[in-house]
Every structure is written in C-alpha cells, then in structure tokens.
Design an enzyme around this catalytic site. Structure first.
Site, PDB file in Angstrom:
ATOM      1  N   LYS A 144      18.174  42.392 105.329  1.00 14.24           N
ATOM      2  CA  LYS A 144      18.303  43.790 105.753  1.00 14.24           C
ATOM      3  C   LYS A 144      17.164  44.647 105.218  1.00 14.24           C
ATOM      4  O   LYS A 144      16.791  44.546 104.057  1.00 14.24           O
ATOM      5  CB  LYS A 144      19.643  44.342 105.258  1.00 14.24           C
ATOM      6  CG  LYS A 144      19.985  45.709 105.795  1.00 14.24           C
ATOM      7  CD  LYS A 144      21.465  45.981 105.643  1.00 14.24           C
ATOM      8  CE  LYS A 144      21.846  47.340 106.175  1.00 14.24           C
ATOM      9  NZ  LYS A 144      21.434  47.629 107.533  1.00 14.24           N
TER      10      LYS A 144
ATOM     11  N   GLY B 266      16.508  43.404  97.245  1.00 12.89           N
ATOM     12  CA  GLY B 266      15.845  42.102  97.325  1.00 12.89           C
ATOM     13  C   GLY B 266      14.845  42.035  98.462  1.00 12.89           C
ATOM     14  O   GLY B 266      13.746  41.495  98.311  1.00 12.89           O
ATOM     15  N   CYS B 267      15.210  42.617  99.588  1.00 10.69           N
ATOM     16  CA  CYS B 267      14.325  42.585 100.757  1.00 10.69           C
ATOM     17  C   CYS B 267      13.080  43.439 100.521  1.00 10.69           C
ATOM     18  O   CYS B 267      11.986  43.085 100.965  1.00 10.69           O
ATOM     19  CB  CYS B 267      15.079  43.041 101.996  1.00 10.69           C
ATOM     20  SG  CYS B 267      16.462  41.927 102.374  1.00 10.69           S
ATOM     21  N   THR B 268      13.239  44.531  99.798  1.00  6.76           N
ATOM     22  CA  THR B 268      12.100  45.381  99.463  1.00  6.76           C
ATOM     23  C   THR B 268      11.180  44.657  98.480  1.00  6.76           C
ATOM     24  O   THR B 268       9.953  44.686  98.638  1.00  6.76           O
ATOM     25  CB  THR B 268      12.579  46.730  98.888  1.00  6.76           C
ATOM     26  OG1 THR B 268      13.376  47.384  99.885  1.00  6.76           O
ATOM     27  CG2 THR B 268      11.403  47.616  98.511  1.00  6.76           C
TER      28      THR B 268
ATOM     29  N   ALA C 239       9.288  42.031 100.588  1.00  5.48           N
ATOM     30  CA  ALA C 239       8.324  42.654 101.515  1.00  5.48           C
ATOM     31  C   ALA C 239       7.141  43.251 100.752  1.00  5.48           C
ATOM     32  O   ALA C 239       5.983  43.073 101.152  1.00  5.48           O
ATOM     33  CB  ALA C 239       9.015  43.728 102.348  1.00  5.48           C
TER      34      ALA C 239
END
Length: 155
Positions: free
Chosen positions: A42, A47-49, A52
């Site tokens: 998401k 975690g995704c940030t 990325a």
C-alpha cells in the site's frame, strides 16, 4: 492463496498495467534493459515508504546498471501520484487494482494482522535481466533489505 511460482532462471511473466501517469506499460516493452520489479502492499504506509525511498535513494546506482524500477500495488493512479510526489520517487508505479499481476507472480496471499485474516500483496522484488529472465527473486523481503539485495543482483 498460492505459493510463489516464479523462480530464478525463468522468463518473467509478461503483463500490462496502467502507470502512475495513466499510460499502459508492458513489461516486455522494457527488454534491452534490466528491471527491478517490486510488489508492495500500500502507498504511503511505513514499510512501503521505507522500500520506495530506498529505491529512490539508490536510483543513481540503478541507472548506472542500465536498469529501471517498477513498483506494483493495488492502489490507483491518484494514490500513486500522491505517493510519488510526496516522496520524490523517480520511477514508475503501476496499478494492479484487481491484483491479477500479483496473482500471476504468486504474491496475492492470505495475511493476518491483529488476529484478522485478509488477502494482500506479499512484499517482494524480482530482478530481471535485459532478455527478460529473472536473475534474482526475494519473496517476503523486509523493506530495508529489499534495495540492497536488488542492487547486489544487478551486478
């Protein structure tokens, strides 16, 4: 629920998804350059940030290896654009709204949080060579380790 069925040495399954700018991107159209294809649950979650922004920070090294990065999640174009702009991401994010590509790669799995079960993307990345062959795969990768592992696989 399926086990990841994509393995090193096989041709990366082709797909076409809408990009963060609304245009379709076909994986096979990128032959001739290396691709880091990563799947994340998401936009704009911690975690995704981390993952990325790690790819963002390593992007000069990735470009030196004649590679591109594609991030895939079920989020829509508006969400991807907001995430990309907020964190100054120099690479393309792809919309897998119906999670068909995640399923194709065996990454649409049952997850559990606070005792509640739900379906979602298993954070993973694949490094694909210029001929479209998978040269590295990391399934259930930790956000902070994904970038270093992918960079090492690029050469």
């Amino acid at each position: 629920m399926s086990e990841p069925r994509i393995t090193v040495g096989m041709l990366a399954p082709d797909f076409e998804l809408i990009s963060d700018n609304g245009t379709p991107i076909r994986l096979s159209s990128l032959r001739g350059q290396k691709v880091i294809l990563y799947f994340y649950p998401k936009d704009d979650t911690s975690g995704c940030t981390t993952q990325a922004c790690g790819f963002r920070d390593a992007y000069p090294q990735i470009e030196e290896q004649h590679a591109v990065v594609l991030g895939v999640s079920p989020d829509g174009v508006k969400s991807h654009l907001k995430f990309k702009t907020k964190h100054h991401l120099p690479f393309t994010l792809l919309v897998d709204a119906d999670h068909a590509v995640a399923e194709l790669y065996g990454l649409w799995v049952e997850k559990s949080m606070y005792g509640k079960k739900y379906m979602g993307i298993e954070r993973s990345h694949f490094v694909i060579d210029a001929n479209g062959v998978i040269i590295a795969a990391a399934i259930k990768v930790k956000p902070a380790e994904s970038v270093a592992q992918a960079l090492a696989a690029l050469g």
